[in-house]
Design a protein around this motif. Sequence first.
Motif, mmCIF file in Angstrom:
data_model
loop_
_atom_site.group_PDB
_atom_site.id
_atom_site.type_symbol
_atom_site.label_atom_id
_atom_site.label_comp_id
_atom_site.label_asym_id
_atom_site.label_seq_id
_atom_site.Cartn_x
_atom_site.Cartn_y
_atom_site.Cartn_z
ATOM 1 N N HIS A 149 70.701 70.269 35.699
ATOM 2 C CA HIS A 149 70.424 69.671 37.008
ATOM 3 C C HIS A 149 71.566 68.708 37.331
ATOM 4 C CE1 HIS A 149 66.028 70.686 37.721
ATOM 5 N NE2 HIS A 149 66.248 71.147 36.495
ATOM 6 N N THR A 150 72.069 68.771 38.542
ATOM 7 C CA THR A 150 73.164 67.885 38.938
ATOM 8 C C THR A 150 72.735 67.084 40.162
ATOM 9 O OG1 THR A 150 74.763 69.490 38.097
ATOM 10 C CG2 THR A 150 75.601 67.773 39.553
ATOM 11 N N TYR A 151 72.881 65.765 40.061
ATOM 12 C CA TYR A 151 72.437 64.847 41.103
ATOM 13 C C TYR A 151 73.662 64.228 41.779
ATOM 14 C CZ TYR A 151 68.057 65.543 38.663
ATOM 15 O OH TYR A 151 66.950 66.125 38.075
ATOM 16 N N PHE A 152 73.915 64.660 43.004
ATOM 17 C CA PHE A 152 75.066 64.171 43.776
ATOM 18 C C PHE A 152 74.654 62.903 44.522
ATOM 19 C CE2 PHE A 152 75.800 68.596 43.080
ATOM 20 C CZ PHE A 152 77.178 68.804 43.108
ATOM 21 N N ILE A 153 75.169 61.771 44.091
ATOM 22 C CA ILE A 153 74.886 60.518 44.785
ATOM 23 C C ILE A 153 75.832 60.385 45.975
ATOM 24 C CG2 ILE A 153 74.924 58.002 44.589
ATOM 25 C CD1 ILE A 153 74.000 58.234 41.769
ATOM 26 N N ASN A 154 75.277 59.965 47.109
ATOM 27 C CA ASN A 154 76.058 59.822 48.338
ATOM 28 C C ASN A 154 76.864 61.088 48.597
ATOM 29 O OD1 ASN A 154 77.050 58.618 50.658
ATOM 30 N ND2 ASN A 154 78.749 57.615 49.609
ATOM 31 N N TYR A 155 76.156 62.201 48.630
ATOM 32 C CA TYR A 155 76.799 63.481 48.895
ATOM 33 C C TYR A 155 77.608 63.393 50.180
ATOM 34 C CZ TYR A 155 77.319 68.468 49.850
ATOM 35 O OH TYR A 155 77.838 69.719 50.111
ATOM 36 N N LYS A 156 78.883 63.708 50.107
ATOM 37 C CA LYS A 156 79.795 63.468 51.225
ATOM 38 C C LYS A 156 79.839 64.677 52.160
ATOM 39 C CE LYS A 156 82.561 60.034 48.869
ATOM 40 N NZ LYS A 156 81.985 58.937 49.632
ATOM 41 N N LEU A 157 79.655 64.388 53.443
ATOM 42 C CA LEU A 157 79.612 65.452 54.442
ATOM 43 C C LEU A 157 81.026 65.783 54.907
ATOM 44 C CD1 LEU A 157 76.628 63.991 56.489
ATOM 45 C CD2 LEU A 157 76.539 65.636 54.615
ATOM 46 N N VAL A 158 81.855 66.209 53.945
ATOM 47 C CA VAL A 158 83.252 66.502 54.267
ATOM 48 C C VAL A 158 83.629 67.852 53.674
ATOM 49 C CG1 VAL A 158 83.983 64.097 54.420
ATOM 50 C CG2 VAL A 158 83.994 65.230 52.193
ATOM 51 N N ASN A 159 84.719 68.391 54.191
ATOM 52 C CA ASN A 159 85.214 69.666 53.689
ATOM 53 C C ASN A 159 85.981 69.427 52.405
ATOM 54 O OD1 ASN A 159 86.014 72.309 53.416
ATOM 55 N ND2 ASN A 159 87.664 72.161 54.916
ATOM 56 N N ASP A 160 85.381 69.756 51.274
ATOM 57 C CA ASP A 160 85.961 69.471 49.962
ATOM 58 C C ASP A 160 85.645 70.664 49.062
ATOM 59 O OD1 ASP A 160 86.340 68.595 47.260
ATOM 60 O OD2 ASP A 160 86.197 66.510 47.914
ATOM 61 N N PHE A 161 86.669 71.470 48.773
ATOM 62 C CA PHE A 161 86.403 72.718 48.047
ATOM 63 C C PHE A 161 85.876 72.443 46.643
ATOM 64 C CE2 PHE A 161 90.324 72.079 45.742
ATOM 65 C CZ PHE A 161 90.175 72.836 44.583
ATOM 66 N N LEU A 162 86.297 71.324 46.022
ATOM 67 C CA LEU A 162 85.844 71.022 44.670
ATOM 68 C C LEU A 162 84.365 70.645 44.687
ATOM 69 C CD1 LEU A 162 86.986 71.043 41.847
ATOM 70 C CD2 LEU A 162 87.654 68.653 42.130
ATOM 71 N N GLN A 163 83.962 69.859 45.662
ATOM 72 C CA GLN A 163 82.554 69.541 45.821
ATOM 73 C C GLN A 163 81.747 70.819 46.031
ATOM 74 O OE1 GLN A 163 80.700 66.107 48.325
ATOM 75 N NE2 GLN A 163 80.840 67.833 49.702
ATOM 76 N N GLU A 164 82.260 71.718 46.836
ATOM 77 C CA GLU A 164 81.582 72.992 47.080
ATOM 78 C C GLU A 164 81.481 73.806 45.786
ATOM 79 O OE1 GLU A 164 82.156 76.933 49.923
ATOM 80 O OE2 GLU A 164 83.170 75.059 50.449
ATOM 81 N N TRP A 165 82.526 73.733 44.956
ATOM 82 C CA TRP A 165 82.491 74.442 43.674
ATOM 83 C C TRP A 165 81.322 73.952 42.838
ATOM 84 C CZ3 TRP A 165 82.363 73.411 38.538
ATOM 85 C CH2 TRP A 165 82.641 74.466 37.661
ATOM 86 N N TYR A 166 81.155 72.639 42.775
ATOM 87 C CA TYR A 166 80.048 72.091 41.974
ATOM 88 C C TYR A 166 78.699 72.510 42.540
ATOM 89 C CZ TYR A 166 82.904 69.249 38.868
ATOM 90 O OH TYR A 166 83.783 68.853 37.902
ATOM 91 N N VAL A 167 78.574 72.477 43.846
ATOM 92 C CA VAL A 167 77.293 72.877 44.452
ATOM 93 C C VAL A 167 76.930 74.303 44.047
ATOM 94 C CG1 VAL A 167 76.148 73.364 46.648
ATOM 95 C CG2 VAL A 167 77.490 71.270 46.383
ATOM 96 N N ASN A 168 77.954 75.156 43.867
ATOM 97 C CA ASN A 168 77.713 76.562 43.529
ATOM 98 C C ASN A 168 77.650 76.829 42.026
ATOM 99 O OD1 ASN A 168 77.673 77.426 46.243
ATOM 100 N ND2 ASN A 168 79.916 77.467 46.307
ATOM 101 N N HIS A 169 78.140 75.901 41.197
ATOM 102 C CA HIS A 169 78.249 76.195 39.762
ATOM 103 C C HIS A 169 77.568 75.177 38.845
ATOM 104 C CE1 HIS A 169 81.628 78.500 41.508
ATOM 105 N NE2 HIS A 169 81.424 79.336 40.512
ATOM 106 N N ALA A 170 76.986 74.142 39.402
ATOM 107 C CA ALA A 170 76.469 73.060 38.559
ATOM 108 C C ALA A 170 74.958 73.124 38.419
ATOM 109 C CB ALA A 170 76.909 71.707 39.116
ATOM 110 N N GLY A 171 74.430 74.297 38.165
ATOM 111 C CA GLY A 171 72.999 74.447 37.939
ATOM 112 C C GLY A 171 72.200 74.183 39.202
ATOM 113 N N ILE A 172 71.066 73.506 39.031
ATOM 114 C CA ILE A 172 70.232 73.135 40.176
ATOM 115 C C ILE A 172 70.801 71.849 40.756
ATOM 116 C CG2 ILE A 172 67.909 72.505 40.939
ATOM 117 C CD1 ILE A 172 66.861 74.097 38.509
#
Length: 739
Positions: free
Chosen positions: A410-433
């Motif tokens: 489970h991955t908990y993104f604190i202050n999830y940033k509403l920006v275009n960030d491919f690395l953040q998107e990678w985590y959303v797709n690969h970091a479990g729930i």
Amino acid sequence: MITDVNNWQQMAEQCLIKGNYAQAANLYEQAIEQEPHVTSYYWHLGLLLLLQGQEAEAQMTWMLPMAEADTEHLSKLTNVLFQLLQIEAERREKLAEYSLAWLIRQHMKEINPDEMNNLLQILLLSLKREKFEEIEEMSQWGLIESLKLKENLDIDAKLLMQVLQKILNTVPLHPINLDLVEACLPYFPDADQSFRILLPAAMKIGHTLQQPKLAASLLNLHLQLEPNNVEILRHLATFYQDARNYCQGIETAKLCYSLSESLADKIFALHLLLRGLMSAGGYWAEICTACKELETIEQQFIESQPIILEEGRTLRLLTPSFAIPHIKDSPVDFRGIHNKVAQIFNNNIKEIAQSESKSFKFQNINKSTLNISTKKLRIGYVSYALRNHSVGWLARWLFQHHDQDKFDIHTYFINYKLVNDFLQEWYVNHAGICHLLGMNGLEIAEKIYHDEIDILVDLDSITLDITSEVMALKPAPIQVTWLGWDASGIPAIDYFIADPYVLPDNAQDYYTEKIWRLPQTYIAVDGFEVGVPTLCRDDLNIPIDAVVYLSAQRGYKRHPETTRWQMQIIKQVPNSYFLIKGLSQEEAIKRFFYQIAEEEGVDCSQLRFLPQVHQESVHRANLGIADVVLDTFPYNGATTTLETLWMGIPLVTRVGEQFAARNSYTMMINAGITEGIAWTDQEYVEWGVRLGKDEALRQQVVLKLKASRQTAPLWNGKQFTREMEKAYEQMWQMYIEGK
């Protein structure tokens, strides 16, 4: 023909409410035939035609009674029609029928285009319908100009505040917002209302949307109402610094300090001042003065306990410690103070949670029936930095290689940033729930607790106050700090991940967390993306046969003593140049380097200051221009060290006692390199000179580094992940055994 003279209007009203518009219209048409002089019938009929989508017919119906009216009578007629439409628009708004309400108000605008409250309602309805075209038309309406003039303006101030807040929440980056806020300032009932609207909007703009310059402009408008609001000034100093407006960031932090009365407020104001001075680079005398003052105030704060602090002031206690290891390598003294502050922080957070009934109790484990081999461990990772950030670049291999059959991630993104960030998107797709969360520490901790996480891993340490609050609340039975910074000292954290090198053997004496040493390295990556370089020697006017040294660090890490060693190296190596790269205030950092260069007898023409590049892959490619990279001390590189070694470039580092002074050491050892590891100041200079003068030695190191990609622990993310997973299993086994 209408026969029931007394009840027909009531019948028409019921038809309207039920949506039987044609039937209601028929009643009004009959009424007009019988009493054509009653103007109100035309108003109602026109409304019913409008509701049926017959806009042209509705307008013609309203025009009929007005055709022969004189000017005075016409004004009265339009006012009555306007009021009728307003009643229906308000009814539709209560029913959340926003499209119909919007349509009615558009016709009200045609009847009276200067009615400000109707214009405001149209804006509000457009935002609720997520139709933002009307915001673009505000200038054409003259709304902002009318607000500024304030002449004969009958405006609903409460409605105005509602519209302003909705616009700032819905389209926070719209270019008209600053003008609108400035125009609204005289209409705030008090400064507190402005504070409640503008500060949350600025925080979203500055932090979540990463537009600190705009956020600073917004807060500056509030200062027109409250020039000495310390809370506003705190955030303003941060936004100035984040926008690289270091001079104003420093001055605002100084103002914060002068206005701060409590010890807790003074601690955070000094943090803001150090943050600005160190980010700018080159302000060493002021940095040392502020650092001594911070340590003095922290000691006074410890001695003055107990001090009752609310949540906001409590959250600001830990982050100020971040500055001190950049200035000196004295972990015993540093942690002696910091751990006590962390204890106070932990106690206060627990009391706040208990007052809100947010304390967490874990279920008793039936140890006789639980077997580690059958239990699928639930691992939670919590961080604000899983994006284009050092933590984001380095942590991904752990997520990439996790054994999903043995671990629920489970991955908990604190202050999830509403920006275009491919690395953040990678985590959303690969970091479990993945859980995309905000900034409420109590809510985040409750979420983690209800997800029944077994082991919670903190990737931020004290670099974010909200993460520290979550960890202090102890939402998981086992809690671990890894990667983001040194250990936080929070008593609720059980383990700090290290390795045999990054902490000295006696480190457990001054750490509150149990140090868990992995067998080889506390960090490993499978590599980095490398782009096309944009730097070459010709562009920098550097001869092809010159020896090029480079240091690529933020202004935070620029220590005058280390810079002095670097100048001594340049002086001793003929035909050498020193490239300096990193975020800082350009003039201040140049002054800093030029002064030390002159004191050490180095020609300033041997120094080059490199511009920033926006792509990390290009930054790494540009490292290849260097023959030797010179590390910083007492705060080493971490990501930059890994990038340097991955690019096959020799590195000189000075090993100290604290975690931050041993990062490069452990990375070099785990890449199979000892050349360039210095244990004294003099050795640092000697290694720098030797690697500069001895081309064969440099090539030997380059070859070793290239070969290490296939064999070294530092470049084996999968093996590292297995070691981390084994550590988790051992931690859990010890927990269920009550050890």
